[in-house]
Design a protein around this motif. Structure first.
Motif, PDB file in Angstrom:
ATOM      1  N   SER A  86       0.810  -1.215   0.000  1.00  0.00           N
ATOM      2  CA  SER A  86       0.000   0.000   0.000  1.00  0.00           C
ATOM      3  C   SER A  86       0.844   1.266   0.000  1.00  0.00           C
ATOM      4  O   SER A  86       0.338   2.345  -0.286  1.00  0.00           O
ATOM      5  N   SER A  87       2.130   1.161   0.329  1.00  0.00           N
ATOM      6  CA  SER A  87       3.008   2.330   0.307  1.00  0.00           C
ATOM      7  C   SER A  87       4.458   1.888   0.162  1.00  0.00           C
ATOM      8  O   SER A  87       4.821   0.755   0.491  1.00  0.00           O
ATOM      9  N   SER A 184      12.444   4.865  -4.866  1.00  0.00           N
ATOM     10  CA  SER A 184      11.261   5.733  -4.868  1.00  0.00           C
ATOM     11  C   SER A 184      11.358   6.867  -5.885  1.00  0.00           C
ATOM     12  O   SER A 184      10.385   7.191  -6.570  1.00  0.00           O
ATOM     13  N   SER A 213       8.521   3.588  -3.317  1.00  0.00           N
ATOM     14  CA  SER A 213       7.190   4.119  -3.564  1.00  0.00           C
ATOM     15  C   SER A 213       6.935   4.209  -5.062  1.00  0.00           C
ATOM     16  O   SER A 213       7.807   4.618  -5.829  1.00  0.00           O
ATOM     17  N   GLY A 215       4.358   6.100  -5.883  1.00  0.00           N
ATOM     18  CA  GLY A 215       3.506   7.278  -5.833  1.00  0.00           C
ATOM     19  C   GLY A 215       4.152   8.543  -6.339  1.00  0.00           C
ATOM     20  O   GLY A 215       3.524   9.598  -6.346  1.00  0.00           O
ATOM     21  N   PRO A 221      -0.722   5.046  -5.844  1.00  0.00           N
ATOM     22  CA  PRO A 221      -0.674   4.998  -4.382  1.00  0.00           C
ATOM     23  C   PRO A 221      -0.327   3.591  -3.910  1.00  0.00           C
ATOM     24  O   PRO A 221      -1.161   2.852  -3.394  1.00  0.00           O
ATOM     25  N   PRO A 247      -2.878  -1.984  -1.845  1.00  0.00           N
ATOM     26  CA  PRO A 247      -3.285  -0.711  -2.449  1.00  0.00           C
ATOM     27  C   PRO A 247      -4.630  -0.844  -3.174  1.00  0.00           C
ATOM     28  O   PRO A 247      -5.113  -1.952  -3.430  1.00  0.00           O
TER      29      PRO A 247
END
Length: 351
Positions: A86-87, A184, A213, A215, A221, A247
């Protein structure tokens, strides 16, 4: 520079008190949030799968899109397996928790993100990445045969600096090395494609693990881990994965269906970066590295001057409130050529 409290979408521009500003900040490097066709795919995905997935990934009821995403991403990144989270912070926490238990020695680069720092682990105190490399080499020469874990970011987004890991080939072969890189700020822009640096470093004499990440450059996300099958299987058995929520599935479907859109934005991002670099020439006031579309500058007063000219850039203390200001211009795939020319004209009045 004034703080902006916004009430609308952040994209190529932002609106504050009725005034529109060009936005050269943030970490949405490909600018996917401004691609209407991708937004439509996300909405379709949410309509199909719902606004969230309130089940564990190991529940007896499962959505196939998660495994489809993992298989696709791993294949494109040229890794054996991937695991979606989820992250990025959760992915990094899981990766370091799994890897550190077998390590006799841990080397941590000076700019390593907190996501891959378990409790009690701290970045190397000297801020020079090259100095840290020298320390790693010297220490490895002295150590008896050991399991060595190396932690680093693919890129230091603040300096900015894209890191090279070829030096690991020079380390003594008697040790067993694991390299955990936080990608990331690399996903979307660094490496052979939008899938990060795994393929770039997969032939190093290490057990390579990538976390990070999705994101930022990819505007998803979610977070991900890329590694060999044994490592991913081991992490997937941990409570942190088995008990955490995944996610939103609609975004993952949009990613799978929208690869042509990501490819177009990557091309546009590279073109925008090339244009701005050519305009700046060799102005020594700015630091920039490789294909990373971020330009740092030392004088924080420039941020207020650019704001007066209708341009928002990054300028705030980071990561701690007591740290120096991070002053950065971010050129993304959402910008038009005219935006970059306006930015350059404003900058020339400051240099």
């Amino acid at each position: 520079m004034n703080r902006l409290d916004l009430h609308s979408k952040i994209g190529r521009t932002v609106v504050q008190d009725g005034r529109e500003f060009l936005f050269f900040s943030g970490t949405a490097y490909l600018g996917m949030g401004g691609v209407e066709a991708f937004e439509k795919l996300v909405i379709e995905g949410i309509s199909k799968y719902g606004i969230s997935h309130g089940l564990s990934r190991v529940n007896n009821v499962r959505l196939a899109v998660y495994e489809q995403f993992e298989v696709f991403f791993a294949e494109k990144a040229k890794a054996e397996k991937s695991l979606v989270w989820s992250s990025g912070f959760l992915a990094g926490t899981a990766a370091i928790s799994y890897l550190k238990k077998d390590a006799h020695q841990i080397f941590i680069a000076p700019d390593t993100h907190p996501a891959v720092l378990a409790e009690g682990l701290h970045p190397f105190p000297n801020p020079s990445f090259d100095y840290w490399i020298g320390y790693c080499k010297e220490t490895c020469e002295r150590l008896p045969t050991s399991n060595i874990l190396i932690l680093a970011n693919a890129v230091d987004p603040l300096k900015p600096a894209v890191h090279d890991f070829d030096w690991i080939r020079e380390l003594p072969s008697r040790h067993h090395y694991t390299l955990l890189i936080d990608d990331s700020h690399a996903f979307g822009i660094l490496g052979e494609d939008i899938f990060g640096t795994y393929s770039q470093w997969k032939n190093l004499p290490v057990n390579l693990v990538i976390s990070g990440s999705l994101g930022k450059g990819l505007s998803l996300p979610a977070g991900i881990i890329l590694a060999d099958e044994k490592t991913v299987s081991g992490i997937s058995q941990m409570s942190i994965f088995r008990t955490s929520s995944p996610p939103t599935p609609g975004f993952l479907q949009a990613f799978l269906q929208g690869q042509h859109l990501f490819e177009a934005q990557r091309t546009k991002s590279k073109s925008n970066l090339s244009l701005f670099k050519s305009l700046l020439g060799k102005h020594s006031e700015f630091l920039q590295s490789g294909d990373f579309p971020v330009f740092s500058f030392p004088d924080k007063s420039w941020a207020a001057a650019l704001e007066a000219a209708g341009i928002i850039v990054s300028s705030f203390p980071y990561p701690k409130p007591t740290d120096p200001f991070a002053n950065r211009i971010v050129v993304s795939g959402c910008h038009e050529e005219s935006d970059i020319l306006i930015l350059y004209k404003a900058i020339t009045s400051l240099i």
